[in-house]
Design a protein around this motif. Sequence first.
Motif, mmCIF file in Angstrom:
data_model
loop_
_atom_site.group_PDB
_atom_site.id
_atom_site.type_symbol
_atom_site.label_atom_id
_atom_site.label_comp_id
_atom_site.label_asym_id
_atom_site.label_seq_id
_atom_site.Cartn_x
_atom_site.Cartn_y
_atom_site.Cartn_z
ATOM 1 N N GLN A 17 0.917 -1.347 -0.413
ATOM 2 C CA GLN A 17 0.186 -0.186 -0.405
ATOM 3 C C GLN A 17 0.658 1.335 0.179
ATOM 4 O O GLN A 17 1.824 1.200 0.417
ATOM 5 C CB GLN A 17 -1.030 -0.133 0.997
ATOM 6 N N PRO A 18 0.396 2.138 -0.289
ATOM 7 C CA PRO A 18 1.658 3.883 -0.963
ATOM 8 C C PRO A 18 2.282 3.667 1.285
ATOM 9 O O PRO A 18 1.610 4.289 2.023
ATOM 10 C CB PRO A 18 -0.419 5.215 -1.063
ATOM 11 N N ALA A 19 2.685 4.613 0.768
ATOM 12 C CA ALA A 19 3.636 4.052 2.373
ATOM 13 C C ALA A 19 3.022 5.515 2.734
ATOM 14 O O ALA A 19 3.604 5.747 4.049
ATOM 15 C CB ALA A 19 5.017 4.508 1.484
ATOM 16 N N ASP A 20 3.375 6.526 2.538
ATOM 17 C CA ASP A 20 2.258 7.688 3.765
ATOM 18 C C ASP A 20 1.032 7.409 4.073
ATOM 19 O O ASP A 20 0.795 7.404 4.980
ATOM 20 C CB ASP A 20 1.853 9.209 2.181
ATOM 21 N N LEU A 21 -0.165 6.418 3.281
ATOM 22 C CA LEU A 21 -1.356 6.148 4.233
ATOM 23 C C LEU A 21 -0.161 4.627 4.841
ATOM 24 O O LEU A 21 -1.374 5.106 6.446
ATOM 25 C CB LEU A 21 -2.478 5.774 3.111
ATOM 26 N N VAL A 22 0.238 4.539 5.398
ATOM 27 C CA VAL A 22 0.690 3.361 6.095
ATOM 28 C C VAL A 22 1.433 4.412 7.026
ATOM 29 O O VAL A 22 1.061 3.823 7.582
ATOM 30 C CB VAL A 22 1.368 2.156 5.185
ATOM 31 N N ALA A 23 2.070 5.306 6.783
ATOM 32 C CA ALA A 23 2.617 6.186 7.541
ATOM 33 C C ALA A 23 1.110 6.611 8.720
ATOM 34 O O ALA A 23 1.852 6.211 9.586
ATOM 35 C CB ALA A 23 3.332 6.912 7.221
ATOM 36 N N ARG A 24 0.818 7.035 7.622
ATOM 37 C CA ARG A 24 -0.141 7.389 8.407
ATOM 38 C C ARG A 24 -1.713 6.592 9.583
ATOM 39 O O ARG A 24 -1.936 7.151 10.638
ATOM 40 C CB ARG A 24 -1.338 8.505 8.226
ATOM 41 N N GLU A 25 -1.323 5.452 8.633
ATOM 42 C CA GLU A 25 -2.244 4.742 9.320
ATOM 43 C C GLU A 25 -1.213 4.094 11.043
ATOM 44 O O GLU A 25 -1.962 3.601 12.228
ATOM 45 C CB GLU A 25 -2.291 2.943 8.659
ATOM 46 N N ASN A 26 -0.840 4.331 10.956
ATOM 47 C CA ASN A 26 0.963 3.116 12.146
ATOM 48 C C ASN A 26 0.519 4.462 13.582
ATOM 49 O O ASN A 26 0.974 4.755 14.238
ATOM 50 C CB ASN A 26 1.967 2.968 11.896
ATOM 51 N N ALA A 27 0.728 5.547 12.671
ATOM 52 C CA ALA A 27 0.180 6.800 13.483
ATOM 53 C C ALA A 27 -1.056 6.872 14.975
ATOM 54 O O ALA A 27 -1.375 7.890 15.102
ATOM 55 C CB ALA A 27 0.754 7.717 12.958
ATOM 56 N N LEU A 28 -2.162 6.044 14.181
ATOM 57 C CA LEU A 28 -3.467 6.373 15.053
ATOM 58 C C LEU A 28 -3.451 6.508 16.316
ATOM 59 O O LEU A 28 -3.022 5.029 16.288
ATOM 60 C CB LEU A 28 -5.072 5.058 14.022
ATOM 61 N N GLN A 29 -4.014 6.891 16.715
ATOM 62 C CA GLN A 29 -4.743 7.073 17.631
ATOM 63 C C GLN A 29 -6.591 7.221 18.596
ATOM 64 O O GLN A 29 -7.226 8.630 18.259
ATOM 65 C CB GLN A 29 -3.587 7.760 18.798
ATOM 66 N N SER A 30 -7.355 6.349 17.915
ATOM 67 C CA SER A 30 -8.865 6.403 18.263
ATOM 68 C C SER A 30 -8.910 5.664 18.885
ATOM 69 O O SER A 30 -9.079 4.194 18.415
ATOM 70 C CB SER A 30 -9.028 6.490 16.536
ATOM 71 N N VAL A 31 -10.402 5.522 19.401
ATOM 72 C CA VAL A 31 -11.339 4.178 20.005
ATOM 73 C C VAL A 31 -11.934 3.666 18.505
ATOM 74 O O VAL A 31 -11.999 3.008 18.460
ATOM 75 C CB VAL A 31 -12.354 4.800 20.572
ATOM 76 N N GLU A 32 -12.143 4.211 17.916
ATOM 77 C CA GLU A 32 -12.681 3.644 16.729
ATOM 78 C C GLU A 32 -11.637 2.333 15.044
ATOM 79 O O GLU A 32 -12.256 2.301 14.146
ATOM 80 C CB GLU A 32 -13.637 4.562 15.629
ATOM 81 N N GLU A 33 -10.349 2.683 16.058
ATOM 82 C CA GLU A 33 -9.018 2.258 15.137
ATOM 83 C C GLU A 33 -8.530 1.638 16.469
ATOM 84 O O GLU A 33 -8.570 0.705 16.957
ATOM 85 C CB GLU A 33 -8.985 3.275 14.203
ATOM 86 N N VAL A 34 -7.603 0.814 14.996
ATOM 87 C CA VAL A 34 -6.904 -0.154 15.124
ATOM 88 C C VAL A 34 -5.332 0.814 15.636
ATOM 89 O O VAL A 34 -4.668 0.974 14.565
ATOM 90 C CB VAL A 34 -6.364 -1.362 14.263
ATOM 91 N N ASN A 35 -5.065 0.869 16.979
ATOM 92 C CA ASN A 35 -4.438 1.989 17.047
ATOM 93 C C ASN A 35 -2.929 1.538 17.201
ATOM 94 O O ASN A 35 -2.429 0.003 17.719
ATOM 95 C CB ASN A 35 -4.574 2.475 18.985
ATOM 96 N N GLY A 36 -1.600 2.344 16.719
ATOM 97 C CA GLY A 36 -0.741 1.940 16.941
ATOM 98 C C GLY A 36 0.328 1.109 15.790
ATOM 99 O O GLY A 36 -0.885 1.009 14.552
ATOM 100 N N ALA A 37 1.180 0.567 15.800
ATOM 101 C CA ALA A 37 2.320 0.429 14.858
ATOM 102 C C ALA A 37 1.599 -1.070 14.584
ATOM 103 O O ALA A 37 2.160 -1.916 13.382
ATOM 104 C CB ALA A 37 3.201 0.698 14.279
ATOM 105 N N GLU A 38 0.605 -1.342 14.802
ATOM 106 C CA GLU A 38 1.362 -3.168 15.530
ATOM 107 C C GLU A 38 -0.210 -3.996 15.718
ATOM 108 O O GLU A 38 -1.349 -2.691 15.963
ATOM 109 C CB GLU A 38 1.563 -3.710 16.418
ATOM 110 N N ILE A 39 -0.673 -4.774 15.018
ATOM 111 C CA ILE A 39 -2.073 -5.244 15.638
ATOM 112 C C ILE A 39 -2.303 -6.335 16.285
ATOM 113 O O ILE A 39 -1.034 -7.582 16.330
ATOM 114 C CB ILE A 39 -2.810 -5.888 14.138
#
Length: 244
Positions: free
Chosen positions: A199-221
Amino acid sequence: MLNLILIVVLICLVTLGLVFLIDRFLPQKIKPVLIIVFALLSIFLGYKIYQSINAPIEFNKVRKERFSKIIAKLKDIRDSQEAYKTVNGKYANNFESLIQFIDTGSYTITSQRDSSFMRYDKAYQIDMQQDTVIIDTLGTVKVKDSLFGADDRYKTMMNVPYAQNGEKFEMEAKIIDKSGYKAPVFEAKVKKNVVLYDQPADLVARENALQSVEEVNGAEIKVGSLNDVSTNGNWPPIYDRKDN
């Protein structure tokens, strides 16, 4: 989205301005060449605009589909680990031990009932009623049948779905001290980068930085914890719905 709209408006204004200048000041024989150039440029810009709008939409579709498969595997690992702990008093430290346990392990089925009896009390020098609990052993049931039935997916639960290079889930178990109590804990996880490798690197980087009750937080599952007595996963409730 607002920035994208502003860019589109700016491009349209610049294009109209250039068309006016070409028509007003440039020789007639050059105009066809410039028209072709502008047509190609418009197609290119249109594609880039479409891509910038569509890429996050496609990324979210891919992310949800892949994360659902990952989380389903982590739930199988958690169920297996909880069964292992019920029988052995601790969690398995590797998948080989866990799979072998599922293949051969059994639960003991018991029933519990209240009862009472009379006992002579030396202090009162009379028979007095004593309450007790009687536990009866009814039999055993195989762990595999209880957790997976006829499905043998547990034999590959260490494999990360969609992994490009056959990556496995990282898993560790240990005993920690919690206020003087020796508590068994475990953790199983995989980095999002492994799952979203294409997947696009910028979107993956944004995903790894997520902190939300509606998302999988952090860089790991992940499921479980090596620091707390918990078997929870770090995913939101949406991934626990039956349709997932």
